[in-house]
Design a protein around this motif. Structure first.
Motif, short mmCIF file in Angstrom:
data_model
loop_
_atom_site.label_atom_id
_atom_site.label_comp_id
_atom_site.label_asym_id
_atom_site.label_seq_id
_atom_site.Cartn_x
_atom_site.Cartn_y
_atom_site.Cartn_z
N ILE B 48 -2.82 -1.09 10.26
CA ILE B 48 -3.34 0.02 9.47
C ILE B 48 -2.20 0.93 9.00
CG2 ILE B 48 -3.83 1.41 11.54
CD1 ILE B 48 -5.91 1.50 8.35
N ASP B 49 -1.13 1.03 9.82
CA ASP B 49 0.01 1.86 9.42
C ASP B 49 0.75 1.23 8.23
OD1 ASP B 49 -0.29 3.84 11.49
OD2 ASP B 49 0.42 2.33 12.90
N PHE B 50 0.81 -0.11 8.22
CA PHE B 50 1.47 -0.77 7.08
C PHE B 50 0.70 -0.50 5.79
CE2 PHE B 50 3.42 -3.12 10.55
CZ PHE B 50 4.75 -3.15 10.15
N LEU B 51 -0.63 -0.56 5.90
CA LEU B 51 -1.47 -0.25 4.73
C LEU B 51 -1.22 1.19 4.29
CD1 LEU B 51 -3.82 -1.47 3.01
CD2 LEU B 51 -5.40 -0.40 4.62
N ASP B 52 -1.17 2.09 5.26
CA ASP B 52 -0.93 3.51 4.99
C ASP B 52 0.45 3.72 4.35
OD1 ASP B 52 -1.25 6.24 4.99
OD2 ASP B 52 -1.04 6.50 7.16
#
Lengths: 293, 142
Positions: B48-52
């Protein structure tokens, strides 16, 4: 494409496609760029927080995303960069939902949107990202396709939502002035789990946000020395993991200094932790009631 | 066609913004974002952090980064079956990976390497290069 606006009048169902569904009708779809819909808050539902208005917008975006991808994937809450809250809708109000989609593929959907009541904006979402996951893990793709047809062909009967219990928080002794911690006991069983989602029950992130809001309000009220506050914005919402029925979460609300470019006097940083791991985070901003911030 | 070399100067020109953007996404101090720190193993980043991070970098640099772009770029014109077999990166694939992720120390390429473990190699420098490539693509497209 403007869709049939004649409302269905059959009795409201319960459970799936009812207990936690916040789109009654999809009224317009312009390719994969704009979609409009309606949702009427049942008159007997007293607690309909802003997070459920955001849920309605997210669900409308999800319907178009699922349809675009042939019901092979569905988006789940991931990021909500900036949500502005203007007012709280009342029971019986009809929300006019408008979503503008920036991109949509099998990895994610990026969109913004707003909700109106009688032409007045009640909530606005920006920089919203949903992560796409395999649909069959959550619900029956065939049933969802049929639901989509119903929503676009006149809509479903209104009034299926029976409300959700207010989140039950228990204060933890670690709390200090400006930093509250509480335990949230996620119910093991609830009607909304039948709808969110039928094949894999997940505690809705928007209900988690409502629980976090309860804590944030108390922290902000401490700082405001009893002055009346109103929630104006929720930013940096990030949902890192699913919360299962019966889970026990530790919620934390920490008063922080707003940035120099921010208008609101009070900002609260929030986290939810499950089994020692952060599963969600957000920032909530409060202004004095009556201020235009 | 071989990719034009990305210079250290180009990387350092975008790094401050990448650094701040990543710190905001991960909720850590800017100083924690070193150019060569592993985002997953060093900073506990999750998918989810990569998406963010990608979303924030798109906003910060006004670029468009298609999802899955890094793996797609690594593979280039190589057929999927040449790059990976049964979820494991082939020898040819690993060679391509080493070339593409030249900023990553050799010792971090543990073999056999699963495709879904490639992201463990990523560092802030990987994302600086992603931004520079996206900027170049945008300029080339006019």
């Amino acid at each position: 494409m403007v869709l049939n606006t004649a409302r269905a009048s059959s009795a409201a169902p319960t459970g799936r496609f009812a207990a936690f569904s916040f789109v009654d009708q999809i009224t317009q779809i312009q390719g994969v760029t704009r979609v409009c819909g309606l949702y009427t808050i049942p008159v007997n539902v007293e607690h309909f927080p802003s997070s459920l208005v955001a849920e309605a917008l997210g669900q409308l975006a999800a319907w178009v995303a699922m349809s675009t991808l042939g019901f092979s994937h569905r988006p789940v809450a991931a990021l909500a960069g900036d949500t502005k809250i203007f007012s709280l809708p009342k029971p019986g109000d009809t929300l006019e939902l408008i979503i503008d989609i920036e991109s949509c593929d099998v990895e994610s959907i990026v969109y913004r949107g707003h909700a109106l009541v009688d032409g007045h904006k009640v909530l606005e979402l920006a920089d919203t990202v949903g992560s796409m996951l395999d649909m069959s893990e959550f619900d029956d793709p065939v049933a969802l396709a049929a639901d989509f047809v119903l929503l676009t062909a006149g809509g479903r009967a209104i009034g299926a939502f029976k409300g959700v219990p207010r989140p039950s928080l228990t204060d933890l002794p670690e709390s200090t002035l400006g930093h509250l911690q509480a335990q949230l006991a996620v119910p093991a069983q609830a009607a909304f789990f039948e709808d969110h989602f039928p094949r894999r029950p997940v505690f809705p992130a928007t209900l988690l946000l409502d629980a976090l809001l309860q804590l944030a309000v108390r922290v902000a009220a401490q700082a405001a020395s009893g002055k009346t506050l109103r929630l104006t914005r929720i930013t940096n919402v990030k949902v890192r993991a699913f919360t299962t029925p019966g889970a026990s979460l530790v919620l934390s609300a920490l008063l922080a200094a707003p940035g120099s470019d921010e208008l609101e006097p009070y900002m609260v940083k929030l986290t939810a932790q499950g089994e020692g791991k952060t599963i969600a985070g957000a920032k909530m901003y409060f202004a004095l009631a009556g201020d235009t911030a | 066609m071989a990719e034009a070399v990305i210079t250290k100067e180009e990387i350092m020109a975008v790094f401050p913004t990448v650094q701040k953007t990543m710190a905001d996404a991960l909720g850590c101090d800017v100083d924690d974002i070193k150019l060569d720190v592993s985002l997953i193993e060093g900073l506990d980043a999750e998918s989810i952090d990569f998406l963010d991070m990608v979303f924030r970098l798109e906003r910060a640099f006004k670029i468009k980064v298609p999802r899955g772009k890094i793996i797609e770029d690594v593979r280039g014109d190589m057929a999927v079956t040449d790059f990976e077999q049964g979820g494991v990166v082939t020898d040819k694939g690993v060679a391509r990976l080493r070339e593409y992720l030249s900023e990553i120390d050799e010792s971090r390429f543990k073999l056999p390497m699963r495709v879904d473990h490639i992201a463990r190699l990523y560092t802030p420098e990987t994302f600086c290069k992603l931004v520079i490539r996206a900027q170049r693509a945008s300029q080339a497209a006019g």
